[in-house]
Design a protein around this motif. Structure first.
Motif, short mmCIF file in Angstrom:
data_model
loop_
_atom_site.label_atom_id
_atom_site.label_comp_id
_atom_site.label_asym_id
_atom_site.label_seq_id
_atom_site.Cartn_x
_atom_site.Cartn_y
_atom_site.Cartn_z
N ASP A 98 1.86 12.52 1.72
CA ASP A 98 0.49 13.02 1.82
C ASP A 98 -0.28 12.31 2.93
O ASP A 98 0.21 11.36 3.55
CB ASP A 98 -0.22 12.85 0.46
CG ASP A 98 -0.49 11.39 0.17
OD1 ASP A 98 0.16 10.54 0.86
OD2 ASP A 98 -1.32 11.07 -0.68
N ALA A 158 -2.82 10.28 2.86
CA ALA A 158 -3.15 8.86 2.64
C ALA A 158 -2.01 7.96 3.11
O ALA A 158 -2.24 6.97 3.82
CB ALA A 158 -3.42 8.64 1.16
N THR A 159 -0.77 8.34 2.76
CA THR A 159 0.38 7.53 3.16
C THR A 159 0.49 7.49 4.69
O THR A 159 0.73 6.44 5.28
CB THR A 159 1.68 8.12 2.57
OG1 THR A 159 1.45 8.42 1.21
CG2 THR A 159 2.84 7.19 2.74
N THR A 212 10.06 5.51 -2.24
CA THR A 212 9.66 4.44 -3.14
C THR A 212 10.74 3.36 -3.18
O THR A 212 10.45 2.16 -3.07
CB THR A 212 9.43 4.98 -4.58
OG1 THR A 212 8.59 6.11 -4.50
CG2 THR A 212 8.81 3.93 -5.48
N GLY A 247 0.84 -1.20 0.00
CA GLY A 247 0.00 0.00 0.00
C GLY A 247 0.88 1.25 0.00
O GLY A 247 0.66 2.20 -0.78
N LEU A 248 1.89 1.25 0.88
CA LEU A 248 2.77 2.42 1.00
C LEU A 248 3.55 2.64 -0.29
O LEU A 248 3.71 3.77 -0.76
CB LEU A 248 3.76 2.20 2.16
CG LEU A 248 3.18 2.49 3.55
CD1 LEU A 248 4.18 2.11 4.61
CD2 LEU A 248 2.82 3.97 3.67
N SER A 278 1.37 4.20 -2.77
CA SER A 278 1.09 5.58 -2.39
C SER A 278 2.27 6.50 -2.68
O SER A 278 2.12 7.56 -3.29
CB SER A 278 0.71 5.61 -0.92
OG SER A 278 0.51 6.92 -0.50
N GLN A 313 3.19 9.62 -5.65
CA GLN A 313 3.55 10.98 -5.23
C GLN A 313 4.96 11.36 -5.69
O GLN A 313 5.51 12.38 -5.28
CB GLN A 313 3.48 11.08 -3.71
CG GLN A 313 2.06 11.08 -3.18
CD GLN A 313 2.08 10.96 -1.67
OE1 GLN A 313 2.67 11.80 -1.01
NE2 GLN A 313 1.46 9.89 -1.19
N ILE A 373 -2.17 5.19 6.06
CA ILE A 373 -1.84 3.78 5.84
C ILE A 373 -0.78 3.32 6.84
O ILE A 373 -0.93 2.30 7.51
CB ILE A 373 -1.33 3.54 4.39
CG1 ILE A 373 -2.46 3.78 3.39
CG2 ILE A 373 -0.80 2.10 4.23
CD1 ILE A 373 -2.00 3.70 1.94
#
Ligand code: ADP
Length: 600
Positions: free
Chosen positions: A164, A166-167, A58, A44-45, A48, A52, A170
């Motif tokens: 952001d 969302a990250t 990443t 998920g991360l 996300s 970005q 999560i």
């Protein structure tokens, strides 16, 4: 504990095994399911941060995902949870420090969560020492960063990345799930462990109760066995007393030669039977740990002559030469020890030597091995020129009921208990029997025994003492016999008539006291087991009589029970001496003589 499974395994069941403790199983389970949660969170991360365009995050997430998968594969191939935990903790520490110092350049809630996770995970998976280590490894750099940041002196030429909402959601959510998961696993393991402990302790209590019951039962049955054997022996000895006594009497009454031969066989067989009963009883007592060794004064020369007297005759009857050699240094010494047990040991060895020798010699040697100030060590050796013993059997012949071979049993009879008793009697005194033997040439049994020395007798006094014992006549002795068994009474009367004694008979202890009130006696022979009033109580009452002539009358106990057991009780009841039934006429005569002359 590792379990061998195929490389392509992905199932948890194959890596768990009952050999692993509850806690270890929980650790493996925690890793296995933890990996799945972390996969989902990391994936998920990754997605996300990728969208970005945050490069470092990443790459980090990618590397973490690959490493996690490798470790997961390793776990399902070889469940080495310790190594995997170390690897995970090192990874988490690196990610944490990387986040704080490089990527984010700040301490936020995720950092706190990761630290919490490291602390929990390291303590739970690797124990206290490693727990402390990894906790500090994570805490100290973060603390250092905070201090540096506070001073505003921290600077690296890299722009911190911004994530952001969302990250953040999560990672926070995933971290909490892992914290909850670790706790639930830990709680489960703890609970199961306690449950198992409780079960084990209940089983232990049950087992202990069973064990106590079994011990109680075994003790009871051994007591019953001992009691049974001593009752049986008493019951056997009473009729045997009559058989042996009658044969003695008839032999003393000038029988015809053919009658004499028959009587001798009768006496021999009865004596044999008595010896077997005594052996069984004795062995039983030794096994029950009830043997107490006496410490009385005795003279070895005297004792050896007594032991060997009868045996010499037996050896001569078989045409064997019996040679007894006693160290002259032992002649005048009074030693302290248990003459009855020494007799028993030597009697067994000499009987065997005579039994297993067809022709040649029997040597009995008593040597002073070492002489100290107030103790001496004596070596006893019994040697024969008999059939000998196989080397391989030299140990087994000391086991109960074991004879060298079936042929031995058939040819020579016996119970196989003699040497077992001898060995145990020696062992109880911390002594050891030494055996040398050669088939067809003979055997030698020897042992050393240490004795404290009481006094040295003047030779003259010793001789005189011996002489005076044998010359007293018994014709004048007034004797009272307390005995309930009519056969025994008849036997005693007949025997005593040979010594010109006419005894007065009382059929129980009470009667004996009544008779004693109206008459004076030189000696009382007191049976112990009698109806109305037994021998012990009667003797105690006699000792309390007001007239000193009556209360001081010598009393000899007569008993068919094994005397070792009741000796103390006999002396405590005030009796002077005892004779075991069936008794030897000479022994009784000697005891009467010594008591009547001492008192007179
Ligand atoms: P038992 O004499 O009743 O058979 P023991 O325990 O005294 O029992 O002896 C065990 C065995 O040891 C005997 O049966 C015999 O085979 C062997 N043994 C003992 N003493 C001798 C000896 N002096 N010579 C030869 N064999 C012996």
């Amino acid at each position: 504990m590792s379990k061998k499974v195929s490389f392509f395994n992905f199932s948890i069941n194959k890596i768990l095994s009952p050999d692993q403790s509850i806690l270890d199983q929980a650790r493996i389970r925690l890793l296995y399911y933890g990996f799945w949660i972390v996969f989902v969170a990391a994936a998920g991360l990754l997605v996300s941060v990728y969208f970005q365009h945050q490069f470092i995050l990443t790459v980090t997430a990618g590397i973490v995902l690959v490493l996690l998968f490798s470790l997961f594969k390793y776990l399902t191939y070889r469940p080495h949870w310790q190594q995997i935990s170390h690897a995970l903790l090192i990874m988490a520490t690196l990610v944490n420090i990387n986040n704080v110092y490089i990527v984010m350049q700040k301490v936020d809630i995720t950092t706190v969560q990761v630290m919490l996770l490291v602390i929990l995970f390291s303590f739970y998976m690797l124990g206290q020492a490693w727990g402390l280590f990894y906790s500090l490894l994570n805490l100290l750099p973060v603390l250092a960063f905070l201090v540096l940041d506070y001073d505003e002196s921290y600077f690296i030429p890299l722009v911190p990345e911004k994530v952001d909402q969302a990250t953040t959601i999560i990672s926070i959510f995933a971290n909490f799930i892992i914290i909850i998961f670790i706790h639930s696993q830990l709680y489960n393991a703890l609970f199961n462990n306690i449950k198992q402990l409780k079960k084990t302790s209940e089983e232990q209590i049950e087992l202990n109760t069973k064990l106590e019951l079994a011990i109680e039962k075994a003790e009871k049955s051994s007591q019953v066995k001992t009691e049974f054997l001593s009752t049986m022996s008493h019951e056997f000895r009473t009729p045997l007393n009559a058989v042996i006594g009658m044969s003695n009497l008839m032999l003393m009454g000038n029988p015809r030669p053919d009658q004499k031969e028959n009587l001798n066989i009768l006496k021999f067989s009865a004596n044999n039977l008595l010896a077997i009963i005594n052996d069984v009883l004795d062995f039983n007592k030794i096994e029950a740990g009830k043997v107490v060794f006496e410490r009385v004064q005795f003279n070895l020369l005297d004792l050896m002559q007594n032991i060997c007297g009868g045996q010499m005759l037996r050896a001569e009857e078989k045409g064997l030469k019996f040679i007894l050699k006693i160290d002259p240094g032992l002649r005048n010494k009074m030693l302290i020890g248990d003459p009855a047990r020494i007799t028993q040991i030597l009697f067994n060895l000499i009987s065997n030597a005579i039994k297993f020798t067809k022709k040649g010699n029997i040597w009995v040697r008593v040597n002073c091995e070492e002489e100290g100030q107030d103790a001496i060590t004596v070596n006893f050796t019994v040697r024969d020129t008999g059939i000998g013993i196989e080397k391989s059997n030299l140990e087994s012949i000391f086991e109960p009921f074991i004879q060298e071979s079936i042929t031995t049993t058939r040819q020579y009879g016996g119970t196989g208990l003699g040497l077992a008793i001898v060995k145990r009697l020696l062992e109880l005194q911390g002594l050891h029997m030494h055996v040398i033997s050669k088939i067809g040439e003979g055997s030698e049994f020897s042992f050393n025994m240490e004795f404290p020395v009481a006094i040295e007798l003047a030779e003259e006094f010793y001789r005189k003492n011996l002489l005076s014992k044998t010359t007293t006549s018994l014709g004048h002795v007034r004797m009272l016999i307390a005995e309930d068994n009519p056969v025994n009474v008849l036997l005693m009367k007949k025997l005593l008539s040979k010594w010109n004694i006419t005894p007065t008979i009382a059929e129980n202890g009470e009667r004996a006291i009544e008779i004693l009130k109206y008459d004076n006696f030189d000696i009382i022979l007191m049976d112990l087991q009698m109806p109305v009033l037994n021998g012990f109580d009667a003797s105690m009452l006699i000792r309390k009589m007001p007239d000193p002539k009556k209360s001081g009358v010598p009393i000899i106990a007569l008993s068919a029970a094994a005397l070792h057991d009741i000796k103390e009780q006999i002396l405590d009841s005030g009796m002077n001496d005892y004779v075991s039934k069936p008794f030897k006429p000479e022994e009784l005569m000697e005891k009467i003589q010594s008591l009547v002359t001492t008192v007179a």
